[in-house]
Design an enzyme around this catalytic site. Structure first.
Site, PDB file in Angstrom:
ATOM      1  N   LYS A 103     116.494  72.815 111.629  1.00 32.03           N
ATOM      2  CA  LYS A 103     116.899  71.464 111.197  1.00 32.03           C
ATOM      3  C   LYS A 103     118.253  71.623 110.505  1.00 32.03           C
ATOM      4  CE  LYS A 103     114.949  67.797 108.194  1.00 32.03           C
ATOM      5  NZ  LYS A 103     113.771  67.468 107.349  1.00 32.03           N
ATOM      6  N   SER A 157     111.522  63.237 108.628  1.00 32.47           N
ATOM      7  CA  SER A 157     112.934  63.368 108.920  1.00 32.47           C
ATOM      8  C   SER A 157     113.251  64.503 109.894  1.00 32.47           C
ATOM      9  CB  SER A 157     113.725  63.582 107.635  1.00 32.47           C
ATOM     10  OG  SER A 157     113.270  64.721 106.976  1.00 32.47           O
ATOM     11  N   SER A 179     107.803  65.033 106.112  1.00 26.33           N
ATOM     12  CA  SER A 179     108.828  65.133 107.151  1.00 26.33           C
ATOM     13  C   SER A 179     108.678  66.202 108.205  1.00 26.33           C
ATOM     14  CB  SER A 179     110.202  65.308 106.488  1.00 26.33           C
ATOM     15  OG  SER A 179     110.561  64.108 105.840  1.00 26.33           O
TER      16      SER A 179
END
Lengths: 500, 97, 489
Positions: free
Chosen positions: A89, A164, A188
């Site tokens: 990420k 997220s 997330s």
């Protein structure tokens, strides 16, 4: 709608778990360069349809793959997973590789150092395929808050992959990478895992170093793997876990081998079902899958009992005060002075700071900074932030009490399956409320995993089951998830992956 | 609960966010909404409950006083939006507009 | 300085002092702590506030802070933690400063100060630990912010450990304030935890001062005074400010709460604009750091290892050496000087006041001229003792000894060697001197008669004649004795 056509996959390489791939590499049936090449091809094919990546590092990956192959041929594998590629990420700082945290305010920033998670994975020999998309600064549940573009769910590209860590989830779910790192602050990683039919595992707070992981809410953030199997999640977590002197909140005890005893079964394990999680507001199809899961657990020899968490009803309000408060402070450093973008012009420092931030930050980030600043400001601290920190204590106490009579807690991961892009962007509060099952365990710091429990009867989309263990009891958590996964037979099956 | 524009302005200044008029109004409405919901915990009587700053109880974490290598000046300034003579350049510092 | 007031006005002063600790590395990272150097060469992701970086507390900084707290008689917190002080400023890499708010490491102490005022006990409200900011250069104007075009930031200093000491408003005059800072500086210097050089910024003083009519319970408007860059400036600035506020009070034009900047050249203060709402620092416990609970054993070991504090050194010096208080004050301004003195005094083994006199009246002067500290001059404490012994023995006169000292300072040779080289040894042979004395008596019959008659002050004149004949090398005491003997009535 399905994503664009790619090479026929079936039981192809791109759907193998990292554990399977590691075995193939160890036996010499496969080289890391071949594997990495196949994943690069796959990523090229599927990414235009899912927009998982913000930045690809194909050359670096092939270089690392070559090095991994060389080590294996010398009998000096860096780890059992030497040569199995991974994606990060874009919240993990990577030396020499652009890192944006999904935001225009960091566009062009090239870090001079690596996050500890990245360092440890490099050390284990995992080639980096790229940096994945996210809601900027990890604030969001759909990846629609990315400063660049939204990612799409490979199961239905008109829908969100969750957030997220949506980019990492989309990449793994689409076969572009065997496993990927996300971060979990309020759900997330678990939620995108649930929405994309993947395993998303959050460790105990402090188990994995936060050094080099751009901070959203410091007392809640944890690096968390997104994988196609429980075994993979246990393995990837173990690679990164363990004390880091660079992170003061890092737990001092050494990391454990989470694969140890993972197949021990759940005979006799006591599961708690939270009374206050009535399922109100949950999609019926989701509820049905979760109920089926409870039945399956009992079939496997576990016992289920009700536990009461009266404080959990205050979980969302507490989270949406604590997280923004910490974030408002963590994000103050983005001011156009030392790195990132700057709104230039003949002006003064205050205007430059303010305009840089207003332009560089997305709407959700600004909203949370405002909430957080307000919650901490003079006259309001006790009423908001102070109260929220006390609610947090109650949540921890409720859990501690519950774990006196149960070994694990089980509940849904998300009230719904993946929603459509644009469906919730006008209603921030509605977006926040979907975190109801995940945030309490960030507030308490307990380890929690989302494991696929089937497809919803409403819409055929993946549903996630959440299993939560006592602090530092990741082993029991993985053992339970593993037993469930094996019995369900969803992961690794053709039903268990999107038709891409 | 209703947050007024003056409060929004105050908070925006503290947070260094230059909100446009549109943004300010939208923010005012959204904040009111969110704080209404989050603020429900204000009514709870939690005297006697200690606040928690850290979910895991650790104490006394410190490091020995040892020097480690620093970044070079070049590395430190590598991504500076503006620099001069080895320093980060910023527009005129004023007390506040 | 101030004329007799027409009514009694009380001054109230509180001080806020920052001490930069002389640790090897910074407060939260391993970058080196040093003064000056090329800009931005001692930074890292942590002290530059790069995204993803995290702080880790420097253990020695904690230790030093506890040391300071105990030296100021503070209680050490059983549970202490760091908090974020949030505000935007370009010299702050994170736009928050990691500091302490609710539970400082030390609190509730007291420091007694003495001087030309009744002994004052100044309460120490708190002693806490925080990190320093970077440094700004303001370009395009006078060097001050107000008329600058832009600024340049250097983060070498950012993250240096800083101890903040806040006093109760117990100080009542500029003199007391100066004495307080002097004593605090001596204490911190003795502890060996900081260079405490105001001109280098390792000791910084801000003051809060207000005035009110005697008998009033409410304090007057508090004025903050900044930019006092030496101990002397502290005195000058507060004297000026006190005068300004008193005049305002008397004229009915009440002083307002504000921050004022001290102008070194003019010796005056002028208002600085500040942002009112900047005081909303939104303190909250730093989630990146964990709390500290210093153990009793640790605190005890710190106390055991505490060096002799100035107040104890002063009383010991008085008792052990019988020195004049003023001299004690001078000799204890630094540990190094005090040690030097004690070494010399032990080597001398006579009345220590003599050694003290030589250091204060002569040796300091030579050192200042050469621009070196006492500890770096070529003369060793043992050698100074040698000089004093030489004078005692009568081999050289006091006057000659000053010359010898100069020679020792230049060459580092022993006193006896210098005296010999320069042929300064006094004529102390009674026989030799006797004949010279006889000569002088013969040459000055009137003076000699006066002495015989009892006018002893004429002896000096005759001594002078002997000194001239011997080119200043006669031992004056011996000469006086001989004259007195020979001219006895």
């Amino acid at each position: 709608m399905t994503a664009g056509s790619g090479p026929p996959s079936g039981d192809g390489l791109v759907w193998r778990t990292a554990t399977e791939l590691a075995r193939l590499l160890a036996s010499g049936e496969l080289s890391s360069v071949e594997l990495t090449g196949a994943l690069i091809e796959r990523s090229d094919a599927v990414d235009p349809g899912i927009n998982a990546y913000l930045h690809r590092t194909d050359e670096l990956a092939l270089e690392a793959a070559g090095a991994a192959d060389a080590r294996r041929s010398r009998g000096e594998a860096a780890s059992p997973f030497d040569g199995v590629p991974v994606a990060y990420k874009d919240i993990f700082v990577t030396r020499g590789v652009p890192t944006t945290c999904g935001s225009k305010i960091l566009e062009g920033w090239v870090p001079p150092y690596d996050a500890t998670v990245v360092e440890r994975c490099h050390g284990a020999g995992l080639p980096m395929l790229g940096k994945t998309n996210l809601d900027q600064f990890a604030m969001g549940s759909s990846t629609e808050n990315s400063g660049f573009f939204p990612s799409r769910n490979p199961w239905d590209t008109g829908r969100v992959p969750g957030g997220s860590s949506g980019g990492s989830a989309a990449a793994v779910a689409a076969g572009a990478v065997p496993w990927a790192w996300g971060t979990d602050t309020g759900g997330s990683v678990r939620q995108p895992g649930g929405l994309c039919g993947l395993v998303g595992a959050k460790p105990t707070y402090g188990r994995i170093s936060r050094y080099g992981m751009i901070a959203f809410a410091s007392s809640l953030d944890q690096a968390s793997p997104l994988t196609r199997s429980v075994e993979d999640a246990a393995a990837l977590m173990a690679i990164a876990a363990g004390h880091d002197p660079c992170d003061s909140t890092s737990i001092p005890s050494p990391a454990e081998n989470y694969l140890d005893g993972i197949d021990g079964g759940i005979e006799g394990l006591r599961f708690g079902i939270i009374k206050e999680f009535t399922g109100e507001g949950s999609q019926p199809g989701v509820r049905a899958r979760v109920d089926d899961a409870y039945t399956r657990l009992e079939k496997l020899g576990a016992t289920l009992q009700e536990v009461s968490m009266p404080s959990f009803q205050h979980g969302i309000p507490a989270y949406y005060l604590i997280a923004p408060a910490e974030a408002s402070s963590n994000l103050a450093r983005f001011d156009g002075v030392r790195y990132g973008s700057r709104v230039a012009g003949d002006t003064n420092i205050v205007t430059m700071n303010s305009m840089t931030r207003d332009e560089g930050f997305g709407a959700e980030v600004k909203r949370r900074i405002m909430i957080g600043t307000y919650a901490l400001s003079a006259g309001f601290y006790d009423a908001y932030y102070g109260k929220a920190q006390r609610v947090r204590t109650l949540i921890i106490q409720d859990l501690r009490r519950a774990y006196e009579s149960v070994d694990l807690i089980v509940c849904p991961t998300s009230p719904t399956t993946a929603f459509k892009l644009g469906e919730r962007t006008d209603d921030p509060l509605a977006m926040y409320l979907s975190d109801v099952y995940t945030v309490p365990f960030n507030l308490s710091g307990n380890p929690a995993v989302s494991v696929p429990c089937g497809l919803s009867s409403d819409d055929g989309l993946p549903v996630g089951l959440q299993i939560v263990a006592k602090t530092l009891d990741e082993k029991t958590m993985f053992r339970a998830a593993y037993a469930f996964e094996k019995d369900l037979g969803f992961a690794g099956s053709p039903e268990g992956r999107p038709r891409l | 609960m209703d947050i007024d524009s003056g409060t929004v302005d105050y908070v925006a200044r503290l947070a260094r966010l230059a909100l446009s008029d549109e943004e300010r109004e939208q923010m005012r409405a959204e904040l009111s909404d969110i704080l209404e919901h989050a603020g429900r915990i204000r009514a709870l009587d939690l005297d006697g409950v200690e606040p928690t700053s850290h979910p895991v109880r650790l104490l006394n974490v410190a490091r020995p006083d040892e020097v480690r290598p620093s970044l070079s000046q070049e590395e430190a300034l590598a991504c500076a939006p503006a620099a001069e003579n080895g320093r980060f350049k910023v527009p005129r510092i004023i007390e506040e507009a | 300085m101030s004329t007799a007031p027409s009514r009694v006005i009380e001054t109230t002063i509180g001080l806020e002092i920052h001490v930069e600790l002389a640790t090897s590395s910074k407060m939260f990272c391993g970058c080196e702590v040093a003064f000056a150097g090329e800009p931005n060469t001692r930074t890292c992701p942590v002290c530059l506030g790069l995204p993803g970086s995290l702080p880790v507390v420097n253990e020695r900084a904690l230790e030093h802070t506890i040391r300071i707290a105990r030296a100021l008689n503070c209680d050490v917190a059983s549970h202490s933690f760091f908090a974020r002080k949030n505000y935007f400023y370009p010299d702050m890499p994170k736009n928050y400063q990691i500091s302490q708010y609710e539970r400082p490491l030390g609190a509730g102490g007291v420091l007694e100060i003495t001087g030309d005022f009744p002994t004052r006990r100044v309460g120490i409200t708190r002693v806490h630990l925080e990190e320093d900011t970077g440094g700004s250069l303001h370009v395009g104007g006078s060097g001050r912010i107000a008329d600058s075009e832009y600024s340049l930031e250097d983060f070498n200093r950012a993250g240096t450990p800083l101890v903040e000491i806040v006093t109760e408003p117990d100080i009542k005059s500029a003199d007391e304030a100066r004495a307080f800072v002097t004593e605090l500086r001596a204490i911190v210097e003795a502890l060996g935890v900081s260079d405490v050089r105001m001109e280098e910024g390792s000791l910084r003083v801000d003051a809060n001062i207000s005035v009110r009519n005697a008998g009033e319970t409410e304090h007057g408007a508090k004025v903050e005074v900044k930019n006092m860059n030496s101990i002397r400036s502290v005195g000058r600035a507060l004297e000026y400010e006190e005068g300004r506020q008193r005049a305002a009070l008397i004229s009915g034009d009440m002083p307002v709460q504000e921050t004022r900047h001290f102008d070194e050249k003019a010796g005056t203060t002028s208002p600085m604009r500040t942002k009112e709402y900047a005081f909303d620092y939104r303190y909250f416990p730093d989630p990146d750091l964990v709390p500290f609970e210093p153990s009793d054993t640790w605190i005890a070991s710190i106390e055991r290892a505490m060096p002799e504090l100035p107040v104890h050194k002063r009383s010991r010096l008085a008792e052990q050496y019988g020195l004049r208080p003023a001299d004690i004050g001078i000799l204890t301004t630094s540990t190094a000087i005090a040690e030097w003195f004690e070494e010399a005094a032990s080597a001398y083994d006579g009345p220590a006041q003599k050694v003290a006199n030589w250091i204060i009246a002569d040796l300091f002067g030579l050192c200042n001229e050469a621009g070196i500290p006492l500890t770096e001059c070529k003369i060793s404490p043992r050698q100074l003792a040698g000089l004093v012994r030489l004078v005692d023995s009568g081999s050289i006169s006091g006057k000659q000894a000053k010359q010898v000292l100069g020679g020792m300072f230049a060459t580092g040779d022993d006193a006896a060697l210098i005296a010999e080289k320069e042929g300064l040894e006094q004529l102390s042979d009674a026989g030799e001197l006797s004949s010279v004395v006889d000569e002088v008596i013969a040459e000055n019959p009137d003076a000699a008669d006066k002495v015989r008659a009892g006018q002893m002050n004429t002896v000096g004149f005759l001594v002078g004649r002997v000194m001239r004949k011997t080119k200043g090398q006669a031992n004056p005491k011996l000469v006086t004795d001989l004259l007195t003997q020979k001219l006895a009535p």
